[in-house]
Design an enzyme around this catalytic site. Structure first.
Site, PDB file in Angstrom:
ATOM      1  N   PRO A 165      29.605   5.111  53.714  1.00  0.00           N
ATOM      2  CG  PRO A 165      30.330   5.537  55.869  1.00  0.00           C
ATOM      3  CD  PRO A 165      29.909   4.421  54.971  1.00  0.00           C
ATOM      4  CG  ASN A 166      31.144  10.848  53.871  1.00  0.00           C
ATOM      5  OD1 ASN A 166      30.268  11.702  53.745  1.00  0.00           O
ATOM      6  ND2 ASN A 166      31.655  10.511  55.039  1.00  0.00           N
ATOM      7  NE  ARG A 206      32.762  19.235  48.918  1.00  0.00           N
ATOM      8  CZ  ARG A 206      31.834  19.637  48.064  1.00  0.00           C
ATOM      9  NH1 ARG A 206      32.030  19.506  46.772  1.00  0.00           N
ATOM     10  NH2 ARG A 206      30.711  20.174  48.494  1.00  0.00           N
ATOM     11  CE1 TYR A 216      39.260   8.148  49.961  1.00  0.00           C
ATOM     12  CE2 TYR A 216      38.527  10.427  50.191  1.00  0.00           C
ATOM     13  CZ  TYR A 216      38.944   9.236  50.761  1.00  0.00           C
ATOM     14  OH  TYR A 216      39.051   9.131  52.120  1.00  0.00           O
ATOM     15  CG  ASN A 265      35.179   1.526  50.102  1.00  0.00           C
ATOM     16  OD1 ASN A 265      35.345   1.767  51.308  1.00  0.00           O
ATOM     17  ND2 ASN A 265      35.747   2.246  49.150  1.00  0.00           N
ATOM     18  CB  ALA A 275      34.557   6.593  58.043  1.00  0.00           C
ATOM     19  CD  GLU A 281      38.895  -4.144  54.716  1.00  0.00           C
ATOM     20  OE1 GLU A 281      39.295  -5.245  55.175  1.00  0.00           O
ATOM     21  OE2 GLU A 281      39.114  -3.055  55.275  1.00  0.00           O
ATOM     22  CG  HIS A 333      39.637   0.391  52.043  1.00  0.00           C
ATOM     23  ND1 HIS A 333      38.551   0.982  52.636  1.00  0.00           N
ATOM     24  CD2 HIS A 333      39.892  -0.732  52.754  1.00  0.00           C
ATOM     25  CE1 HIS A 333      38.166   0.264  53.655  1.00  0.00           C
ATOM     26  NE2 HIS A 333      38.958  -0.792  53.761  1.00  0.00           N
ATOM     27  NE  ARG A 379      43.797   8.623  53.363  1.00  0.00           N
ATOM     28  CZ  ARG A 379      42.504   8.842  53.203  1.00  0.00           C
ATOM     29  NH1 ARG A 379      41.712   7.879  52.746  1.00  0.00           N
ATOM     30  NH2 ARG A 379      41.990  10.021  53.494  1.00  0.00           N
TER      31      ARG A 379
HETATM   32  O1  CA2 Z   1      39.918   4.602  50.590  1.00  0.00           O
HETATM   33  C1  CA2 Z   1      38.745   4.260  50.769  1.00  0.00           C
HETATM   34  O2  CA2 Z   1      38.062   3.717  49.909  1.00  0.00           O
HETATM   35  C2  CA2 Z   1      38.062   4.598  52.096  1.00  0.00           C
HETATM   36  O3  CA2 Z   1      37.189   3.526  52.430  1.00  0.00           O
HETATM   37  C3  CA2 Z   1      37.284   5.875  51.857  1.00  0.00           C
HETATM   38  C4  CA2 Z   1      36.627   6.419  53.120  1.00  0.00           C
HETATM   39  C5  CA2 Z   1      37.653   6.534  54.245  1.00  0.00           C
HETATM   40  O4  CA2 Z   1      37.013   6.942  55.437  1.00  0.00           O
HETATM   41  C6  CA2 Z   1      38.384   5.232  54.487  1.00  0.00           C
HETATM   42  O5  CA2 Z   1      39.335   5.438  55.501  1.00  0.00           O
HETATM   43  C7  CA2 Z   1      39.073   4.762  53.232  1.00  0.00           C
HETATM   44  C8  CA2 Z   1      36.056   7.808  52.880  1.00  0.00           C
HETATM   45  C9  CA2 Z   1      35.172   7.908  51.705  1.00  0.00           C
HETATM   46  C10 CA2 Z   1      34.905   9.358  51.486  1.00  0.00           C
HETATM   47  O6  CA2 Z   1      34.852   9.602  50.122  1.00  0.00           O
HETATM   48  C11 CA2 Z   1      34.845  10.884  49.740  1.00  0.00           C
HETATM   49  C12 CA2 Z   1      34.981  11.092  48.400  1.00  0.00           C
HETATM   50  C13 CA2 Z   1      35.003  12.363  47.912  1.00  0.00           C
HETATM   51  C14 CA2 Z   1      34.862  13.435  48.771  1.00  0.00           C
HETATM   52  C15 CA2 Z   1      34.721  13.221  50.108  1.00  0.00           C
HETATM   53  C16 CA2 Z   1      34.704  11.932  50.606  1.00  0.00           C
END
Ligand code: CA2
Length: 148
Positions: free
Chosen positions: A13-14, A21, A26, A77, A80, A101, A103, A110
């Site tokens: 997700p996301n 963003r 990221y 990956n 969340a 896995e 990330h 974090r």
């Molecule tokens: O660090 C990672 O790859 C995560 O899996 C990314 C997830 C986060 O919930 C994990 O704790 C760690 C979130 C991905 C959201 O990605 C976005 C990218 C750009 C803008 C908004 C969200």
């Protein structure tokens, strides 16, 4: 293992928002950039790579279940869902397919709610904190694991 190992890369997700963003967390690469990078790395390692992304937990569960028949390894990956999903944990157990896995961010540096992963106990390993390079590292690690 088939002659050319098949690797499934799943982004959760996301992660479709990558590059749009929060570049400070990221990075500036888009999801397409990440997927192209995985394809290139796969070609260099003689791995056949398929990339999927979904915001839906059930899609990810189904893809992991199906991987048992169609893939030799999974880079995951789970976004969340990493921190919430017993369903993905159970799917990995039932698929009997090695999972690494990945990330982008260092989840342990974090917020505390990101420190626990339901994936880590059922993955063969975890890479975090190296941005998109982590996918290349995971691909190297999966190749080495499959050659053992
Ligand atoms: O660090 C990672 O790859 C995560 O899996 C990314 C997830 C986060 O919930 C994990 O704790 C760690 C979130 C991905 C959201 O990605 C976005 C990218 C750009 C803008 C908004 C969200």
């Amino acid at each position: 293992m088939s002659s050319i190992p098949k690797i499934l890369v799943i982004n959760g997700p996301n992660l479709n928002m990558l590059g749009l963003r929060q570049p400070e967390v990221y990075g500036s690469e888009s999801l397409s950039d990440v997927e192209n990078r995985c394809q290139q790395k796969g070609t260099s390692l003689n791995l056949e790579v398929t990339c999927k992304q979904s915001n839906m937990e059930g899609d990810i569960v189904t893809w992991i279940q199906q991987a048992r028949n169609d893939y030799d390894g999974i880079l995951l990956n789970a976004g969340a869902y990493t921190h919430t999903s017993v369903a993905i944990h159970d799917a990995i157990l039932s698929s009997e397919t090695p999972v690494i896995e990945v990330h982008l961010s260092n989840i342990h540096a974090r917020e505390e709610f990101r420190h626990h992963s339901y994936i880590s106990p059922v993955a063969i390993g975890m890479i975090c904190g190296f941005g998109t390079l982590g996918y290349d590292m995971a691909m190297d690690a999966m190749k080495a694991h499959l050659q053992k």
